[in-house]
Write a protein that holds these residues in place. Structure first.
Motif, PDB file in Angstrom:
ATOM      1  N   TYR A  42       9.925   4.169 -14.523  1.00 22.51           N
ATOM      2  CA  TYR A  42      11.051   3.638 -13.751  1.00 22.51           C
ATOM      3  C   TYR A  42      12.127   3.100 -14.696  1.00 22.51           C
ATOM      4  N   ALA A 352      14.431   1.091  -1.390  1.00 29.50           N
ATOM      5  CA  ALA A 352      13.145   1.791  -1.323  1.00 29.50           C
ATOM      6  C   ALA A 352      13.282   3.240  -1.799  1.00 29.50           C
ATOM      7  N   GLU A 353      14.366   3.908  -1.398  1.00 34.94           N
ATOM      8  CA  GLU A 353      14.590   5.291  -1.831  1.00 34.94           C
ATOM      9  C   GLU A 353      14.845   5.357  -3.331  1.00 34.94           C
ATOM     10  N   ASN A 356      11.564   4.999  -5.082  1.00 32.83           N
ATOM     11  CA  ASN A 356      10.832   6.251  -4.941  1.00 32.83           C
ATOM     12  C   ASN A 356      11.284   7.285  -5.962  1.00 32.83           C
ATOM     13  N   ASN A 357      12.572   7.195  -6.343  1.00 34.56           N
ATOM     14  CA  ASN A 357      13.145   8.147  -7.304  1.00 34.56           C
ATOM     15  C   ASN A 357      13.232   7.580  -8.720  1.00 34.56           C
TER      16      ASN A 357
END
Length: 396
Positions: A42, A352-353, A356-357
């Motif tokens: 991340y 949140a998206e 996720n990416n």
């Protein structure tokens, strides 16, 4: 069950449920990146909520902590240690303050600030002990700090709160003037409200607040727990805004992730504290203050402040570009590497998206996304973050 699911399940059984945690368990980091227990990478624009000022795996910081740990971790504030003295000297040298009190967190530094306001009033034989703070502010979770916080959601179920705290609208000088009276001994505000939605104070407002305090011998305290330690391009945000308080609190990024907090004050104010008036067992221990000297050295002697100014401007311009493309972004605001975008919808799905990416972001209220990356961030990191953010916005 994955390693991360296993850790989340174990943690849920034994760790108090005081945070709405994401179902992620982190294992290690390097630079601007952190890896979870299953190996996913991340890009981190949260930085421990403005704490990891030098990012992850910083060699000088790690070496200094290891070296100090083998010498002294703790000896009590009944004695002097060179790391504590050195860090205090560095802070005073690069600020308008004369004395430093070290503690372990931002909330503790606020408690010290509230006490010193009232101790100063007592020393001066002033009649009142009221302290004025701002609506939508956030100052911490301890009783004094949460009372000073101008958001009812953090105070729910905690009544009765500490007496003698009044809240007024932020950036509204007339409201402040109306609230000040002979019983006012202190005014506490954030130069840039963080949890309240990334709202910088107007320079004219701060100058007017300073004038009110000077005319009435009221202690002016700036809470720089989140916006200090170089995040706004100077050691303190108030230096970027051009108004000097009587005292300031900061914590978060001061030791690069090692717990520390501090209250800085002028000699006039510091005289209000006598031996026994305030203390902190672990405050200013050699380990934390050694780490702090590395952070300040990086800020002043290794180009980190210049990087904050450069990359802060770059980040703001990139966010403004997105605002021009997507009407859902209603506002872009902030200073340096403390930026926020206000959306016309709740930001939780966007965050949140992004996670996720592979991009870590954090909110500042319901409709604001906060950007507080490590101060080592580069333009390429910002470009990558904007690409992932734009993808999440398009995905809505």
């Amino acid at each position: 069950m994955s390693r991360m699911e296993e850790l989340a399940a174990r943690g849920g059984k034994v760790v108090m449920n005081t945070y709405s945690r994401f179902p992620i368990a982190f294992d290690h980091g390097k630079g601007m990146y952190v890896w979870d227990a299953d190996g996913k990478k991340y890009l981190d624009f949260v930085a421990g909520i403005a704490v990891n000022s030098l990012g992850y795996g910083h060699e000088r910081l790690g070496e200094k902590i290891a070296e100090q740990a083998m010498k002294l971790i703790h000896v009590s504030n009944l004695y002097y240690t060179e790391p504590q003295i050195k860090l205090a000297e560095m802070i005073c040298e690069h600020s308008g303050f004369d004395k430093v009190f070290f503690c372990n967190s931002g909330a503790e530094s606020i408690e010290a600030a509230l006490k010193i306001c009232r101790k100063y009033a007592s020393m001066k034989s002033k009649p009142g002990r009221d302290i004025i703070t701002m609506e939508h502010s956030f100052h911490g979770r301890t009783y004094g700090a949460v009372t000073a916080t101008g958001q009812e959601k953090y105070q729910k179920g905690l009544a009765p709160l500490m007496p003698g705290i009044k809240h007024v609208p932020f950036n509204d000088i007339e409201a402040l003037k109306a609230a000040v009276d002979k019983n006012t001994c202190g005014i506490l505000l954030e130069p840039v409200q963080g949890e309240g939605g990334i709202h910088p104070a107007d320079k004219e407002y701060l100058r007017a607040v300073r004038k009110i305090c000077d005319e009435n011998d009221i202690v002016l305290v700036f809470d720089e727990i989140q916006c200090g330690v170089g995040r706004c391009g100077e050691l303190f945000a108030h230096q970027a805004l051009g108004v000097t308080p009587d005292a300031a609190t900061f914590a978060k990024g001061l030791a690069g992730g090692v717990p520390i907090g501090a209250l800085m004050a002028t000699n006039k104010l510091a005289e209000a504290f006598k031996p026994g008036d305030h203390a902190s067992t672990f405050g200013g221990n050699p380990l934390a203050t050694s780490a702090g000297t590395v952070v300040l050295d990086e800020l002043f002697n290794n180009g980190l402040l210049e990087n904050v100014k450069k990359q802060g401007e770059y980040l703001k311009n990139k966010l403004l570009e997105l605002k021009g493309k997507y009407p859902i972004i209603k506002d872009v605001r902030g200073i340096g590497l403390m930026q926020g975008i206000e959306l016309g919808i709740p930001v939780a799905p966007v965050i949140a998206e992004c996670i996720n990416n592979g991009l870590l972001l954090v909110g500042a209220g319901t409709n604001v996304i906060r950007f507080v990356p490590a101060l080592i961030v580069k333009s390429g990191d910002i470009d990558e973050a904007m690409r992932i953010l734009e993808k999440a916005i398009v995905h809505l």
